[in-house]
Design a protein around this motif. Structure first.
Motif, mmCIF file in Angstrom:
data_model
loop_
_atom_site.group_PDB
_atom_site.id
_atom_site.type_symbol
_atom_site.label_atom_id
_atom_site.label_comp_id
_atom_site.label_asym_id
_atom_site.label_seq_id
_atom_site.Cartn_x
_atom_site.Cartn_y
_atom_site.Cartn_z
ATOM 1 N N ASP A 25 -15.752 -25.380 -22.911
ATOM 2 C CA ASP A 25 -15.947 -26.738 -22.378
ATOM 3 C C ASP A 25 -14.839 -27.157 -21.408
ATOM 4 O O ASP A 25 -14.398 -28.294 -21.426
ATOM 5 C CB ASP A 25 -16.058 -27.745 -23.540
ATOM 6 N N GLN A 26 -14.381 -26.185 -20.604
ATOM 7 C CA GLN A 26 -13.393 -26.513 -19.560
ATOM 8 C C GLN A 26 -13.935 -25.996 -18.232
ATOM 9 O O GLN A 26 -14.164 -24.789 -18.101
ATOM 10 C CB GLN A 26 -12.046 -25.872 -19.900
ATOM 11 N N ALA A 61 -9.347 -25.650 -24.960
ATOM 12 C CA ALA A 61 -10.806 -25.697 -24.748
ATOM 13 C C ALA A 61 -11.534 -25.361 -26.056
ATOM 14 O O ALA A 61 -10.917 -24.902 -27.020
ATOM 15 C CB ALA A 61 -11.177 -24.702 -23.666
ATOM 16 N N GLU A 100 -17.793 -29.078 -15.766
ATOM 17 C CA GLU A 100 -17.489 -29.281 -17.208
ATOM 18 C C GLU A 100 -17.328 -27.987 -18.006
ATOM 19 O O GLU A 100 -16.767 -28.023 -19.100
ATOM 20 C CB GLU A 100 -18.599 -30.097 -17.891
ATOM 21 N N THR A 101 -17.874 -26.886 -17.506
ATOM 22 C CA THR A 101 -17.867 -25.660 -18.321
ATOM 23 C C THR A 101 -17.508 -24.418 -17.491
ATOM 24 O O THR A 101 -17.687 -24.403 -16.274
ATOM 25 C CB THR A 101 -19.260 -25.416 -18.975
ATOM 26 N N GLN A 125 -19.435 -21.233 -13.445
ATOM 27 C CA GLN A 125 -18.587 -22.417 -13.663
ATOM 28 C C GLN A 125 -19.231 -23.654 -13.053
ATOM 29 O O GLN A 125 -19.881 -23.575 -12.009
ATOM 30 C CB GLN A 125 -17.205 -22.193 -13.027
#
Ligand code: FAD
Ligand code: FES
Length: 232
Positions: free
Chosen positions: A20-21, A2, A54-55, A51
């Motif tokens: 970015d996970q 990430a 995407e993030t 959360q």
């Protein structure tokens, strides 16, 4: 691997780390984050603060070398993260739930108030020092939140009209929540030290009334009744 999207520091020693996970983990679940010099350090367990697909965002208190190394990350730096791991809190399903968080254990309650936004929560947050900015962030997610600074978060805590309690933070605080439960169910999230996060190393082993448990896979959320409080 990430990447860091944001690293925002607050004046009280906490910082928000956005990567970015994304995912759809439930409140109380955690990730293992590898500090920058991952070769030297074990990964550190951190609850999800926020959360989306995407993030993921973590709210971290600097307490030692690992969290300091994470604090020093910059936007664009790579970060290895594994998870989500563990069993989080159960959805309240209409039960009025009092959440008590302290110290490093406040992140799950922000996630909870957004993730289950139609549920009925009231939240008490205990911190040593105030950060107005952090307060505002929590207040945007919940309209029933109280902050206690530098004192005991369980002092003047009322359980009137409450159906159950969720708590995460230092053991003495969670013990005090359990003692003041007035027969209500209490669910606690243990912040045991961890090595792997997935049941392989036994670093997070914890004694309960039904034998030894691995907090990373059997917890981190347990029923307060299951705890052997005298061993804590
Ligand atoms: C499931 C889980 C979720 C967590 N979520 C968060 C979170 O959202 N935000 C956050 O800031 N922290 C969280 N923590 C705690 C965080 O993992 C530790 O603070 C971190 O690993 C400390 O690493 P360090 O290298 O900075 O400190 P270290 O140098 O390892 O330790 C610094 C000091 O903190 C003590 N300490 C370290 N880890 C623990 C622990 N697990 N329990 C009790 N004392 C400890 C040490 O004894 C030492 O005194 C969580 C822990 C668990 C198990
Ligand atoms: S952290 Fe390794 S078994 Fe739980």
């Amino acid at each position: 691997m990430a990447k860091i999207l944001e690293n925002k520091k607050f004046e009280n020693g906490y910082f928000l780390l956005k990567v970015d996970q994304g995912g759809e983990a439930t409140p109380g679940q955690f990730y293992m984050l590898h500090p920058k010099d991952g070769g030297l350090l074990l990964p550190r367990p951190l609850s999800i603060f926020d959360q989306d697909k995407e993030t993921t965002t973590f709210l971290i208190a600097v307490v030692g070398k690992g969290t300091k190394t994470l604090e020093d990350l910059h936007v664009g730096d790579p970060i290895e993260m594994e998870g989500p791991y563990g069993n989080g809190f159960e959805k309240p399903n209409g039960k009025k739930t009092l959440c008590i968080g302290g110290g490093t254990g406040i992140a799950p309650f922000y996630h909870m108030s957004k993730f289950w936004k139609d549920e009925d929560f009231s939240i008490r947050i205990g911190l040593r020092e105030r950060s107005e900015e952090l307060e505002e962030i929590f207040e945007r997610a919940s309209d029933s939140i109280e902050f206690v600074y530098g004192g005991f978060v369980t002092e003047k805590m009322s359980v009137e009209n409450i159906d159950q309690m969720y708590t995460c933070g230092p053991i003495p605080m969670m013990k005090s929540v359990f003692e003041k439960r007035e027969n209500l169910p209490v669910y606690i999230s243990l912040e045991e030290r961890m090595g792997c996060g997935f049941g392989a190393c036994l670093a997070c082993s914890c004694e309960t009334k039904s034998g030894r448990k691995k907090t990373c896979v059997d917890g981190p959320v347990y029923s307060g009744e299951e705890m052997l409080w005298e061993s804590k």
